[in-house]
Design a protein around this motif. Structure first.
Motif, PDB file in Angstrom:
ATOM      1  N   ASN A   1      72.401  42.255  18.231  1.00  0.00           N
ATOM      2  CA  ASN A   1      71.179  42.286  17.383  1.00  0.00           C
ATOM      3  C   ASN A   1      69.853  41.938  18.002  1.00  0.00           C
ATOM      4  O   ASN A   1      68.808  43.028  17.722  1.00  0.00           O
ATOM      5  CB  ASN A   1      71.264  41.037  16.392  1.00  0.00           C
ATOM      6  CG  ASN A   1      72.391  40.917  15.392  1.00  0.00           C
ATOM      7  OD1 ASN A   1      72.724  42.099  15.185  1.00  0.00           O
ATOM      8  ND2 ASN A   1      72.826  39.847  15.011  1.00  0.00           N
TER       9      ASN A   1
ATOM     10  N   LYS B   1      69.115  45.385  19.303  1.00  0.00           N
ATOM     11  CA  LYS B   1      68.845  46.381  18.328  1.00  0.00           C
ATOM     12  C   LYS B   1      67.256  46.186  17.777  1.00  0.00           C
ATOM     13  O   LYS B   1      66.508  47.091  17.581  1.00  0.00           O
ATOM     14  CB  LYS B   1      69.614  46.311  16.861  1.00  0.00           C
ATOM     15  CG  LYS B   1      71.030  46.639  17.256  1.00  0.00           C
ATOM     16  CD  LYS B   1      71.881  46.313  16.048  1.00  0.00           C
ATOM     17  CE  LYS B   1      73.201  47.039  16.220  1.00  0.00           C
ATOM     18  NZ  LYS B   1      74.223  46.648  14.891  1.00  0.00           N
ATOM     19  N   GLU B   2      66.718  44.973  18.046  1.00  0.00           N
ATOM     20  CA  GLU B   2      65.719  44.401  17.527  1.00  0.00           C
ATOM     21  C   GLU B   2      64.709  44.991  18.883  1.00  0.00           C
ATOM     22  O   GLU B   2      63.427  45.470  18.345  1.00  0.00           O
ATOM     23  CB  GLU B   2      65.373  43.017  17.410  1.00  0.00           C
ATOM     24  CG  GLU B   2      66.182  42.629  16.163  1.00  0.00           C
ATOM     25  CD  GLU B   2      65.984  40.865  15.968  1.00  0.00           C
ATOM     26  OE1 GLU B   2      65.527  40.248  16.950  1.00  0.00           O
ATOM     27  OE2 GLU B   2      66.480  40.400  15.079  1.00  0.00           O
TER      28      GLU B   2
ATOM     29  N   GLU C   1      65.017  47.555  20.735  1.00  0.00           N
ATOM     30  CA  GLU C   1      64.760  49.031  20.384  1.00  0.00           C
ATOM     31  C   GLU C   1      63.773  49.312  19.410  1.00  0.00           C
ATOM     32  O   GLU C   1      62.967  50.317  19.315  1.00  0.00           O
ATOM     33  CB  GLU C   1      66.289  49.775  20.151  1.00  0.00           C
ATOM     34  CG  GLU C   1      65.988  51.010  20.019  1.00  0.00           C
ATOM     35  CD  GLU C   1      65.695  51.892  21.321  1.00  0.00           C
ATOM     36  OE1 GLU C   1      65.224  53.166  21.290  1.00  0.00           O
ATOM     37  OE2 GLU C   1      65.837  51.162  22.417  1.00  0.00           O
ATOM     38  N   THR C   2      63.996  48.691  18.060  1.00  0.00           N
ATOM     39  CA  THR C   2      63.074  48.887  17.079  1.00  0.00           C
ATOM     40  C   THR C   2      61.561  48.618  17.421  1.00  0.00           C
ATOM     41  O   THR C   2      60.694  49.091  17.401  1.00  0.00           O
ATOM     42  CB  THR C   2      63.447  48.101  15.962  1.00  0.00           C
ATOM     43  OG1 THR C   2      64.929  48.314  15.354  1.00  0.00           O
ATOM     44  CG2 THR C   2      62.589  48.114  14.755  1.00  0.00           C
TER      45      THR C   2
ATOM     46  N   MET D   1      59.955  51.209  19.634  1.00  0.00           N
ATOM     47  CA  MET D   1      59.948  52.274  18.692  1.00  0.00           C
ATOM     48  C   MET D   1      58.657  52.019  18.238  1.00  0.00           C
ATOM     49  O   MET D   1      57.813  52.914  18.052  1.00  0.00           O
ATOM     50  CB  MET D   1      61.007  52.671  17.867  1.00  0.00           C
ATOM     51  CG  MET D   1      62.527  53.011  18.466  1.00  0.00           C
ATOM     52  SD  MET D   1      63.618  53.369  17.385  1.00  0.00           S
ATOM     53  CE  MET D   1      62.846  54.824  16.340  1.00  0.00           C
ATOM     54  N   ASN D   2      58.525  50.826  17.609  1.00  0.00           N
ATOM     55  CA  ASN D   2      57.263  50.446  16.766  1.00  0.00           C
ATOM     56  C   ASN D   2      56.045  50.518  17.841  1.00  0.00           C
ATOM     57  O   ASN D   2      54.934  50.985  17.398  1.00  0.00           O
ATOM     58  CB  ASN D   2      57.328  49.064  16.160  1.00  0.00           C
ATOM     59  CG  ASN D   2      58.306  49.035  15.015  1.00  0.00           C
ATOM     60  OD1 ASN D   2      58.760  50.432  14.392  1.00  0.00           O
ATOM     61  ND2 ASN D   2      58.953  48.023  14.609  1.00  0.00           N
TER      62      ASN D   2
END
Length: 389
Positions: free
Chosen positions: A63, A66-67, A69-70, A73-74
């Protein structure tokens, strides 16, 4: 008979003790087995709990990845938006820049009207048909960092010459000559340079190299413009500039009393005097004899000016702040009256948040050679015709 009884009694006692020992040992073994069983049960439970904890940690790490990577991207998206906003701000600054810092009153308007009339009576005779002016600054390239925070570097503006010249500092009698830009960029400091020893020291950062001659300022009681022949190492000529009580031409570069410049039309002198100390003046000089051909007083303020240069007979004055911010061309003066300061676009330099101690224009390359806090920088210019404004 009595002996037999004794033997039987002793045998019974021994048998009873043996049975008691066996019972004791059985009880101890049972206790040990209970403890082993308990340890086995606890170990099994701990292993199960560790396995569940490991699964939870793996899940949480997934998790987090994933956070992460998010978030990346942000951040990339935010960076893209910031870059877009900066470009839009640069565009708006260029299109709607601040007006030059000029106090407008009735006396000044009268002086401007009188100045315009005088210019109309005596137009400057151009040496060329050059009518280019800056449209914008296309790119910036940092070549190197060598020398002190202030200085001047340039290429000989004569055709076919690729030599680079360094005036390190604001007071010395040595010029560093490099055979090419490649030698300059690959040199460790000044190791690949040839040192030119002058007969007198130079002052400030307002020097130029033009047609195999170094033109430098020697300032004592008065301003001396010295013409030095680089090939034979001799002083070809020198002249006292005909202005009494000069003041530093740029308030943010007080070491420079006079700034020499070269453009398509020849040699120029940028200066200021106590009689007109709020504004900058410019003069056209004969590069051969060092005679003054014509002089102009401009409306470009000295306050917050850091450097200037000349292109096609137009003086461009660059401004900054006392705490170095973003350099910008905020005032210009065209000796040919082809463009007015009010019509000219405001040109911003790429962001470095430093301060230019010198800016030298090379008309052959249409490049600006800049010295910014010890960095040697090239600015690529985009030009347009003055009559298109």
């Amino acid at each position: 008979m009595r002996g037999l009884v004794v033997l039987v009694t002793l045998a019974c006692l021994a048998s009873a003790q043996h049975q008691a020992l066996i019972d004791y040992l059985e009880r101890r073994l049972l206790a040990i087995e209970d403890r082993i069983s308990l340890w086995h049960e606890q170990t099994t439970r701990y292993v199960s709990e560790l396995r569940e904890l490991k699964q939870q940690m793996v899940s949480q790490l997934e998790n987090l990845d994933k956070e992460k990577e998010t978030l990346r991207m942000n951040l990339d998206s935010v960076g893209t938006r910031v870059d877009r906003v900066e470009r839009e701000m640069d565009y708006l600054e260029t299109q709607n820049g601040a007006q030059p810092c000029v106090d407008v009153d009735d006396k000044l308007i009268e002086q401007e009207v009188t100045l315009v009339k005088e210019k109309q009576k005596a137009k400057y005779s151009k040496l060329s048909d050059c009518s280019d002016m800056i449209s914008s600054i296309k790119a910036m390239k940092i070549l190197k960092r060598v020398g002190g925070p202030k200085g001047m570097w340039t290429k000989d503006t004569s055709r076919g010459s690729g030599k680079i010249y360094i005036f390190n500092g604001t007071d010395d009698d040595i010029i560093h000559e490099f055979a090419s830009v490649q030698d300059f960029t690959s040199s460790q400091g000044f190791t690949l340079s040839k040192n030119l020893k002058l007969t007198s020291s130079w002052s400030g950062t307002g020097h130029v190299v033009y047609n195999n001659h170094a033109y430098y300022i020697n300032y004592g009681q008065e301003i001396n413009v010295v013409k030095y022949n680089i090939k034979d190492g001799s002083v070809t000529d020198s002249a006292v500039f005909p202005e009494q009580d000069p003041v530093p031409v740029y308030s943010l570069t007080p070491e420079t009393v006079m700034d020499l410049a070269v453009d398509e039309e020849g040699l120029w002198a940028i200066y200021a005097t106590q009689q007109n100390e709020r504004h900058i003046s410019v003069a056209k000089m004969d590069a051969n004899s060092l005679d003054i051909e014509q002089m102009w007083d401009t409306n470009c303020p000295r306050e917050n000016a850091e450097a200037a240069f000349v292109i096609c007979g137009t003086l461009y004055v660059v401004y900054n702040t006392k705490q170095p911010g973003r350099s910008r061309v905020q005032c210009l003066f065209d000796v040919n009256d082809m463009v007015s300061n009010e019509e000219a676009p405001l040109v911003y330099f790429p962001k470095r948040y430093g301060a230019h101690s010198s800016l030298k224009y090379n008309p052959q390359e249409q490049l600006l050679y800049a010295w910014d806090d010890g960095y040697q920088i090239l600015y690529k210019l985009i030009m347009k015709k003055k009559l298109e404004i």
